[in-house]
Each structure stands twice: as C-alpha cells, then as structure tokens.
Enzyme design. Structure first.
Site, PDB file in Angstrom:
ATOM      1  N   HIS A  79      -3.038 -13.093  -7.405  1.00 53.96           N
ATOM      2  CA  HIS A  79      -2.114 -12.085  -7.902  1.00 53.96           C
ATOM      3  C   HIS A  79      -2.258 -11.830  -9.398  1.00 53.96           C
ATOM      4  O   HIS A  79      -1.762 -10.834  -9.909  1.00 53.96           O
ATOM      5  CB  HIS A  79      -0.668 -12.511  -7.608  1.00 53.96           C
ATOM      6  CG  HIS A  79       0.342 -11.468  -7.963  1.00 53.96           C
ATOM      7  ND1 HIS A  79       1.023 -11.458  -9.164  1.00 53.96           N
ATOM      8  CD2 HIS A  79       0.766 -10.375  -7.301  1.00 53.96           C
ATOM      9  CE1 HIS A  79       1.822 -10.411  -9.209  1.00 53.96           C
ATOM     10  NE2 HIS A  79       1.699  -9.742  -8.099  1.00 53.96           N
ATOM     11  N   CYS A  80      -2.953 -12.706 -10.126  1.00 51.37           N
ATOM     12  CA  CYS A  80      -2.949 -12.607 -11.590  1.00 51.37           C
ATOM     13  C   CYS A  80      -4.150 -11.872 -12.172  1.00 51.37           C
ATOM     14  O   CYS A  80      -4.006 -10.792 -12.742  1.00 51.37           O
ATOM     15  CB  CYS A  80      -2.847 -14.012 -12.199  1.00 51.37           C
ATOM     16  SG  CYS A  80      -1.255 -14.814 -11.905  1.00 51.37           S
ATOM     17  N   ILE A  81      -5.326 -12.460 -12.052  1.00 48.21           N
ATOM     18  CA  ILE A  81      -6.480 -11.939 -12.801  1.00 48.21           C
ATOM     19  C   ILE A  81      -6.884 -10.527 -12.385  1.00 48.21           C
ATOM     20  O   ILE A  81      -7.237  -9.713 -13.241  1.00 48.21           O
ATOM     21  CB  ILE A  81      -7.679 -12.906 -12.712  1.00 48.21           C
ATOM     22  CG1 ILE A  81      -7.246 -14.305 -13.131  1.00 48.21           C
ATOM     23  CG2 ILE A  81      -8.815 -12.441 -13.618  1.00 48.21           C
ATOM     24  CD1 ILE A  81      -8.348 -15.337 -13.031  1.00 48.21           C
TER      25      ILE A  81
END
Length: 443
Positions: free
Chosen positions: A275-277
């Site tokens: 979900h982040c990078i």
C-alpha cells in the site's frame, strides 16, 4: 477547559484507564489495536466490513503474520471489542484513524475514506478526546482539511481536544522490526497535541520522535517511501541495461554491498507492491503542483517501476520464442500473489499485472500461492482462479514458470526438476540448482 484536564489525561495514560478507539482494523489498525491492548488499555476496533468485525469478535485473525493466538487472547481478555457502530466513537478517549488513502484513476489522492471517517467522528466529538491520524496523506492535510471539520463543531484545539499525525511504519512479516522497536514520529497541529500523542505512544513504542508540526510528520512518511521508490527504480533500470550488456544485476549488487560505506543495497523485481511505495510518492507529486514544482524523480521512478511487469512478460516471451514456442497458447504458471515473500498481503501486487499481461497476449495462466487459496478480486483485476498444488509434478506441466514472489515454499530446487523454463524475477535461486535441460532466466 482542556488545559486543566491535561494532568488527568497523563494520569489516565499511566493507569491505562483511557479507552482507545481505532478506526480501520486492517494491516495497520489491527496490529496497533493489539499493541495497545497488550499494554493494558481497553480497545474498541471500528471497521465498516462486517465480515472482519465478525471474525475479530470470534477471536480469529485474517492477517496471517499476527497469528490466531493473539486474537484469541484479545477476545478472552474482555478488553477488546470490534464493531461497525460509529455511535460508539463518543465512548473513546483516544481515536486513531487507520483507513485507506488510495490513489484515484489519475494518480490523484483519494481522501474520501479519511474525510468520511473524520466526518463521523466530528458528529460525535466531545471535549477531552485525542485524535491521531495514521493514514498516509500529503503535507498539510491534517491541519488544513481535517482540523476545520472538527472545529466546525464549535470545539477548539487545543482548548477542547487534541489532533496529531503519526504515520504508520508497518512492515508485515518483518520479525526484526515490529511496532514496539520501530521509532514512531509524531507531529501535532500544536505543541499540546504533540505532547499528548507522544505520551500515549510511549506506552507501546520504545522510541517516540516528536516533531514540531503535523505537516512535517506527514512529509516524513512520503520522504521514506519516495527514497525507496527512486532507488528501486534505479536498480530496475540498471537491471534492464545490464541484461542487454550480458551482466547479472544481482551479482553486481552483491559485490557493491561489500563496500562498508556510501552504499545501500536495493533490489530489482517485477514491479512495486504493497500500500505504500506504489502510492505514497504521488501524494507529494500531486501536492507539489500547488507550489508550481514538478517532481521529476518521483514521476520517472513511477514510470520505470510500473513498466516492470511488461518487462517480465517480454523476457518470458523471448525465452519461449527461443524454444520455438509462442506465448499465445502457452501454459504459464505464476508463483506468488503476495507483494512480498511470506505474507498474505496482495495489495497492489505486481503479480496481478504480470498475469493480466500474459492473459491479454493469449497465454493460459495459473498461479500457485499457499497464502491465497483463491485469487482476490481487486479494483484493477478480476481473476476467477484458485491456487494449484505446490509440487514438482504440477510445475512440470507448464511451458513456463514465473517466480514473482519468493515465498520460502518456492525456494526448494526439487520443485523444478521437470520445469522447462523458469523465469526468476527476484534473483532468488541459482542456475546451478536446475536440471541441465531447464532454461533458467533472471528477468
């Protein structure tokens, strides 16, 4: 006045009499809920998914690395409850917001979940509450958009309530760095809010790092993930160049890593996941436009990383052609749906992009992942598939086997005794581990 109750808040942190509410019981919110519960607090977990609520109420875990025992202990403690009833927000002294913040179709931030959650909270806001946002967003969101929603109630910050931002730093499946031993950065919309949030987090995190503002805390999360995105894009680009030059990027990285200073190893792969990078860098590039700045590194990194699934399919196609086969009509097995090894998290996984491209070009696709009996349906993919068995006999029935996620289960060379073409996107195995009649390709 809240200023008069601050010592009472500190006392209630100390004696664990505060009721903690956590909105969102996913990969961020559920570990946080368990941490506060295990520190002695009462915890109320909010989620709009009734299936999650039912599982949690029965003491079952839907996140593999958390383990069922912790959830059973949470249920049996009598201090944890899961609910979808937002009227119970008013009963909480502290509210942590851990809802998704995805990107829209044009890579614009989609803050609808965050706005909706704060809207529900504002309708039930009462004096003496501490609100902390953990959902990733761009600098200024907490102070410029969320604070006005709360103060529209007539309550003031810090006179009546506190508001802070503290970005999550979860790394699912990482046993070395947990919530407790990963430093936690915290920034409030005012010093009083920072102080209260720091006081709370010190009960579950060893090292809490106070920052002078929520805006700075918001920027830290983006800096961390942009740093990773750009460096991963660099090695992905070098992987494609080195392939043309007949060089092995993984050997080059291993050799460069012997330098004890001035170098940090990053590794190429089939694309970004989690979900982040893949998402967070574009929060800043979107916000940068407001200041007339074009973030070229962010955009270029996104372009390179997004192109990697197509690179994997291209290399697979070329390898099949070398054996006199076309991709169309070939049977291709993809190993791994999770975005990284040994977890059951497939958010933004490049495996789905690889499978979609293979299927679009006429391949007959299948997948194997012991963590996913069924392929989940997502915003950008719809695969009605179930995992095939993890066995040498099964793997030997395909024209090509593509390793996308290096689960431990896939690192046993005997699985590939009958495989004719193996495409390793992670550099996880070595050509010497394969039979002479198997074409081993790093892509």
């Amino acid at each position: 006045m809240l200023a008069d109750t601050a010592p009472m808040f500190q006392s209630r942190v100390s004696d664990r009499s505060l009721q903690i509410g956590i909105v969102g019981q996913g990969y961020v919110g559920l570990p946080l809920a368990l941490a506060f519960l295990e520190a002695g607090f009462g915890v109320l977990g909010f989620d709009t998914d009734p299936n999650k609520v039912a599982l949690l109420q029965s003491g079952q875990s839907y996140i593999r690395h958390l383990g069922p025992e912790r959830l059973r202990l949470a249920r049996d403690s009598g201090r944890y409850s899961a609910t979808g009833d937002f009227d119970r927000l008013a009963s909480c002294d502290v509210l942590l917001i851990c809802v998704p913040t995805p990107l829209g179709p044009h890579r614009e931030p989609d803050n609808s979940y965050l706005h909706a959650t704060v809207g529900e909270l504002a309708r039930r806001l009462r004096p003496g509450q501490l609100i902390i946002v953990e959902s990733t967003t761009y600098p200024g969101m907490t102070e410029e958009e969320l604070l006005p929603l709360l103060t529209a109630t007539g309550l003031r910050c810090p006179q009546d309530f506190w508001l802070a931002f503290s970005p999550e730093r979860e790394d699912p499946g990482n046993a070395a760095f947990t919530l407790k031993n990963t430093p936690k950065v915290v920034g409030g919309v005012n010093p009083e809010s920072t102080d209260c949030a720091v006081l709370l987090y010190q009960t579950v995190v060893t090292d809490v790092v106070p920052l002078p503002s929520a805006r700075l805390a918001e920027s830290v999360k983006l800096l961390e993930n942009i740093y990773r995105s750009v460096n991963i894009a660099l090695v992905n680009e070098l992987k494609m160049l080195f392939d043309r030059m007949g060089l092995d990027i993984w050997q080059a990285i291993a050799a460069a890593s012997t330098k004890p200073f001035g170098y940090s190893a990053f590794y190429p792969g089939p694309g970004l996941g989690g979900h982040c990078i893949p998402l967070d860098p574009f929060f800043l590039s979107w916000k940068a436009a407001e200041f007339g700045v074009r973030t070229r590194f962010i955009e270029l990194a996104g372009e390179i990383n997004s192109s990697m699934p197509a690179w994997v399919v291209k290399k697979t196609t070329e390898a099949l052609n070398a054996d006199g086969k076309a991709l169309r009509g070939s049977r291709v097995l993809v190993l791994g749906l999770a975005y990284k090894a040994n977890i059951d998290d497939d958010r933004e996984s490049p495996a789905y992009a690889v499978m979609g491209l293979l299927q679009a070009q006429g391949a007959e696709i299948a997948y194997c992942d012991p963590h996913f009996p069924e392929a989940r349906q997502g915003r950008h993919h719809q695969f009605e598939l179930s995992t095939v068995p993890c066995s040498a006999d099964e793997f030997g029935g395909y024209d090509a086997v593509v390793l996308v996620t290096a689960h431990d289960e896939f690192l046993e060379p005997r699985l590939y005794s009958r495989v004719r073409l193996f495409v390793d996107t992670r550099g996880a195995l070595d050509s010497g581990q394969f039979p002479p009649d198997c074409r081993y390709l790093r892509a």
